[in-house]
Scaffold this motif. Structure first.
Motif, mmCIF file in Angstrom:
data_model
loop_
_atom_site.group_PDB
_atom_site.id
_atom_site.type_symbol
_atom_site.label_atom_id
_atom_site.label_comp_id
_atom_site.label_asym_id
_atom_site.label_seq_id
_atom_site.Cartn_x
_atom_site.Cartn_y
_atom_site.Cartn_z
ATOM 1 N N ARG A 1 0.781 -1.202 -0.128
ATOM 2 C CA ARG A 1 0.070 0.275 -0.111
ATOM 3 C C ARG A 1 0.808 1.302 0.014
ATOM 4 N NH1 ARG A 1 -4.853 -1.384 4.397
ATOM 5 N NH2 ARG A 1 -6.240 -2.590 2.840
ATOM 6 N N LEU A 2 2.197 1.251 0.608
ATOM 7 C CA LEU A 2 2.781 2.468 0.985
ATOM 8 C C LEU A 2 3.507 2.584 -0.523
ATOM 9 C CD1 LEU A 2 4.385 4.268 2.611
ATOM 10 C CD2 LEU A 2 6.162 2.883 2.805
ATOM 11 N N LEU A 3 3.682 1.719 -1.278
ATOM 12 C CA LEU A 3 4.035 1.925 -2.710
ATOM 13 C C LEU A 3 3.100 2.160 -3.762
ATOM 14 C CD1 LEU A 3 6.855 -0.959 -2.967
ATOM 15 C CD2 LEU A 3 7.115 1.532 -2.655
ATOM 16 N N GLY A 4 1.684 1.979 -3.250
ATOM 17 C CA GLY A 4 0.548 2.368 -3.918
ATOM 18 C C GLY A 4 0.206 1.286 -5.080
ATOM 19 N N LEU A 5 0.735 -0.078 -4.845
ATOM 20 C CA LEU A 5 0.530 -0.963 -5.568
ATOM 21 C C LEU A 5 -0.776 -1.868 -5.411
ATOM 22 C CD1 LEU A 5 4.089 -2.756 -5.574
ATOM 23 C CD2 LEU A 5 3.370 -1.281 -7.595
ATOM 24 N N THR A 6 -1.304 -2.217 -6.546
ATOM 25 C CA THR A 6 -2.585 -3.107 -6.332
ATOM 26 C C THR A 6 -1.970 -4.517 -6.056
ATOM 27 O OG1 THR A 6 -2.838 -3.617 -8.499
ATOM 28 C CG2 THR A 6 -3.995 -1.911 -7.829
ATOM 29 N N GLN A 7 -3.003 -5.463 -5.402
ATOM 30 C CA GLN A 7 -2.437 -6.811 -5.364
ATOM 31 C C GLN A 7 -2.471 -7.334 -6.699
ATOM 32 O OE1 GLN A 7 -5.904 -8.200 -3.046
ATOM 33 N NE2 GLN A 7 -4.973 -7.934 -1.167
ATOM 34 N N GLN A 8 -2.942 -6.993 -7.708
ATOM 35 C CA GLN A 8 -2.985 -7.456 -9.193
ATOM 36 C C GLN A 8 -1.423 -7.105 -9.439
ATOM 37 O OE1 GLN A 8 -5.072 -9.484 -10.952
ATOM 38 N NE2 GLN A 8 -3.443 -9.592 -12.451
ATOM 39 N N THR A 9 -1.180 -5.968 -9.349
ATOM 40 C CA THR A 9 0.192 -5.591 -9.752
ATOM 41 C C THR A 9 1.325 -6.401 -9.192
ATOM 42 O OG1 THR A 9 -0.561 -3.361 -10.337
ATOM 43 C CG2 THR A 9 1.777 -3.536 -10.114
ATOM 44 N N LEU A 10 1.243 -6.210 -7.752
ATOM 45 C CA LEU A 10 2.445 -7.215 -7.174
ATOM 46 C C LEU A 10 2.413 -8.749 -7.457
ATOM 47 C CD1 LEU A 10 4.400 -7.332 -5.000
ATOM 48 C CD2 LEU A 10 2.815 -7.591 -3.356
ATOM 49 N N ALA A 11 1.333 -9.182 -7.819
ATOM 50 C CA ALA A 11 1.067 -10.640 -8.188
ATOM 51 C C ALA A 11 1.805 -10.649 -9.481
ATOM 52 C CB ALA A 11 -0.596 -11.044 -8.311
ATOM 53 N N GLU A 12 1.387 -10.005 -10.601
ATOM 54 C CA GLU A 12 2.205 -10.061 -11.766
ATOM 55 C C GLU A 12 3.470 -10.012 -11.535
ATOM 56 O OE1 GLU A 12 0.164 -6.969 -14.116
ATOM 57 O OE2 GLU A 12 -1.871 -8.256 -14.139
#
Length: 133
Positions: free
Chosen positions: A18-29
């Motif tokens: 969240r601090l980096l502003g990433l979605t779960q989808q983005t991180l998962a990819e």
């Protein structure tokens, strides 16, 4: 079966994402898994393997140790402490939005905002009164 350590690691994972502003989808990819797996890691439903933790640390630009910060036998012995309470505040979306907005400003506006926050904090504290006997 997961443990308190799995919950702690999941909370740290969510906070950093969240601090980096990433979605779960983005991180998962970025690590080659489905977003549902990130959800399970974050809520502690699934244990994160050592290899996956390394991949997540790389994707989130933190050392692997980051996920274990604040977790020690001493912490468990002492019970709930202010650092753990602060970590709950840091895991909230509102806090992350505020931090992102703050750091998107220039230096001068940040200083003014910080001065304003400090003055508001001081205004909400009861005045110290000297009692003369």
């Amino acid at each position: 079966m997961t443990s308190d350590i799995d919950l702690h690691v999941g909370k740290r994972l969510r906070r950093r994402r969240r601090l980096l502003g990433l979605t779960q989808q983005t991180l998962a990819e970025q690590v080659g898994i489905r977003f549902q797996q990130i959800q399970k890691y974050e809520c502690g439903a699934n244990r994160v393997s050592a290899a996956r933790l390394f991949e997540l640390s790389e994707a989130l630009s933190v050392p692997v140790q980051y996920f274990y910060e604040g977790l020690s036998a001493r912490d468990a012995y002492l019970g709930e402490d202010p650092a753990n309470i602060a970590s709950d505040v840091l895991s909230k979306k509102e806090t992350m939005d505020l931090v992102r907005a703050y750091y998107s400003m220039g230096e001068a506006p940040r200083k003014h905002l910080l001065d304003l926050a400090k003055s508001l904090e001081a205004a909400t504290k009861p005045a110290l009164r000297l009692v003369v006997q």
